[in-house]
Design an enzyme around this catalytic site. Structure first.
Site, short mmCIF file in Angstrom:
data_model
loop_
_atom_site.label_atom_id
_atom_site.label_comp_id
_atom_site.label_asym_id
_atom_site.label_seq_id
_atom_site.Cartn_x
_atom_site.Cartn_y
_atom_site.Cartn_z
N SER A 68 -9.82 1.57 2.97
CA SER A 68 -9.00 2.40 2.13
C SER A 68 -7.94 1.64 1.34
O SER A 68 -7.44 2.16 0.33
CB SER A 68 -8.30 3.46 2.99
OG SER A 68 -7.39 2.86 3.88
N SER A 117 -9.84 -0.84 7.14
CA SER A 117 -9.30 -0.68 5.78
C SER A 117 -8.59 -1.88 5.18
O SER A 117 -8.21 -1.84 4.02
CB SER A 117 -8.36 0.51 5.73
OG SER A 117 -9.10 1.68 5.64
N LYS A 168 0.85 -1.21 0.00
CA LYS A 168 0.00 0.00 0.00
C LYS A 168 0.88 1.24 0.00
O LYS A 168 1.87 1.31 0.74
CB LYS A 168 -0.89 -0.03 1.25
CG LYS A 168 -1.91 1.10 1.32
CD LYS A 168 -2.76 0.97 2.59
CE LYS A 168 -3.91 1.98 2.63
NZ LYS A 168 -4.72 1.84 3.86
#
Ligand code: GLN
Length: 488
Positions: free
Chosen positions: A156, A180, A81
């Site tokens: 997210s 997330s 990420k």
């Protein structure tokens, strides 16, 4: 049929490499190719690190050829990420303000995996500074759900979930501050783990809300999740909130027999707002696990409905403080046209941040401001303590909890992006574990009639990852949801 290198589990890829059925270069090339081919469609990656990845893969192949000792994840492609810092590799947090930021160091979680030989193929898209539940708040455009391109993959950690679901990398790292990792895992049909707060290092993670943030793991199977967790769960002198505990051998413990458990079904998580199809799938899972000798009891966590309000006070408060460092002086974007220092701050932040980030900074500064801090922030902290105590009490009676991961399957792109409150509600079942610092995992539990994946969540007491993984593994062995791949 030829072997699809992108569909292997970590264990299969590891044995293939050892038996020289393919090289790390081939494995990494296949993942890169998948990422590059899919990116125009899915937008899972902000940066694909082709050259660096191939160089690392070749070094690993050389080490294998020389019979040098290599790590347990040697040559395995992973996606990271874009909120975890990677030395000299652009790290944007999906924000314009960090568009050209190249960190001078690597996050501990990434470093530990690289030390085991894992090869990062790129940095994945996400909501800006991890604020969001759909991936639509990225300055680099939304990520699409590989199961249905009209839908969000969850957020997210949108790109990490979509990458693992679509075979671009055999596993991925994300962060889970309020769901997330688990919510996008549920929407994308993969396994997503949020470890106990303190189980692994947050060093090098661009901070959103420091008392809630935790690095999490996306994989396609529970065994892979246990393997990756085993490699990253370490106390870190660079993160004083990591707990000095020996790391259980999660992959070994996975094979141990599971004694009959008492599993709690919190009644506040089985309410009318939960989609009927999801309820049915979760009830099926309960039934199947019941047949294996596990006992289910209804429990109550009465303050569950306060979790979201508490979260949306504490998170913005911490975020507004953490994001104060982006001032146009030290990092990233700086408004060149500013005439003086105050306007440098204002213009940089006005142009560099997206609207959700601004909304939360305003909320956060408000709840911390003199005159309101006791009423909002102070009160939220008290209710946080009550929520923690309720979990403690429930875990006196049950070994773990089973719930839906989210009240719905993946929603349509644009469906909630203009309604922040509707968006916040999709985290209703995931924020609680962050508020209480508990470990929780989302695993595939079936599909809706329109072929969208649905996740089931297991939440356990602090440091009970091994138990959660064993229960998840048992469920996985009775089903084949995890083996289904999105259409190509
Ligand atoms: N969706 C939640 C939020 O918008 C969770 C974010 C996260 O876990 N990083 O805050």
């Amino acid at each position: 049929m030829s072997l699809d290198l992108n569909e292997l589990t970590i264990a299969e890829a590891g044995s293939g490499l050892r038996e020289k059925r393919f090289s790390s270069r081939e494995l990494v090339e296949a993942a890169l190719k998948r990422a590059e081919e899919d990116n125009p469609r899915l937008n899972s990656f902000i940066t694909i690190t082709r050259q660096e990845a191939l160089k690392r893969a070749e070094r690993i192949d050389d080490a294998i050829a020389r019979k040098d000792g290599v790590g347990s994840l040697a040559g395995i492609p992973m996606a990271v990420k874009d909120i975890l810092c990677t030395e000299a590799i652009r790290t944007t947090a999906a924000s314009k303000i960090l568009e050209n930021y190249k960190p001078p160091y690597t996050a501990t979680a990434v470093r530990l995996l690289e030390e085991e030989g894992a090869v990062a193929i790129g940095k994945t898209n996400c909501d800006e500074f991890a604020m969001g539940s759909s991936g639509e708040n990225s300055a680099y455009g939304p990520t699409k759900n590989p199961w249905d391109l009209e839908r969000v993959p969850g957020g997210s950690s949108s790109g990490s979930a979509a990458a693992v679901a679509s075979g671009a990398g055999l596993f991925a790292l994300g962060t889970d501050t309020g769901g997330s990792v688990r919510q996008p895992a549920s929407f994308s049909g993969v396994v997503g783990l949020k470890p106990t707060y303190g189980r692994l290092s947050r060093y090098g993670v661009i901070a959103l809300a420091s008392s809630l943030d935790q690095v999490g793991i996306f994989t396609r199977t529970v065994e892979d999740c246990a393997e990756v967790l085993f490699r990253v769960a370490r106390p870190d002198p660079k993160d004083s909130t990591t707990v000095k505990k020996n790391t259980p051998n999660f992959p070994e413990e996975l094979k141990e027999k599971l004694e009959p458990l008492t599993i709690g079904l919190p009644k506040e998580y089985f309410v009318d707002g939960v989609d009927k199809e999801i309820r049915r799938l979760i009830e099926n899972a309960v039934e199947r696990l019941g047949k294996e000798g596990h006992r289910f009891v209804e429990v109550s966590l009465p303050h569950t409905d306060r979790a979201l309000p508490v979260y949306y006070i504490i998170l913005p408060a911490e975020a507004s403080s953490n994001l104060a460092r982006f001032d146009g002086v030290r990092y990233g974007y700086s408004a060149a046209e500013a005439a003086d220092l105050p306007s440098l701050y204002t213009l940089t932040r006005e142009k560099g941040f997206g609207s959700e980030v601004k909304r939360r900074i305003m909320l956060g500064t408000y709840v911390l401001s003199a005159g309101y801090i006791d009423q909002y922030y102070g009160k939220a902290q008290k209710v946080r303590t009550i929520i923690i105590q309720e979990f403690d009490q429930v875990f006196q009676k049950v070994d773990c909890l089973l719930t839906p991961t989210a009240p719905s399957a993946a929603f349509a792109l644009g469906e909630k992006s203009l309604d922040p409150l509707a968006m916040y509600l999709s985290d209703i079942f995931t924020v609680t574990a962050n508020i209480a610092g508990l470990p929780a995992i989302s695993i595939p539990a079936g599909f809706t009639r329109s072929n969208l994946p649905v996740g089931m969540q297991l939440i356990g007491p602090h440091f009970s990852e091994s138990l959660l993984l064993r229960l998840a593994y048992l469920y996985q062995s009775m089903t084949d949801w995890h083996a289904k791949r999105p259409p190509r």
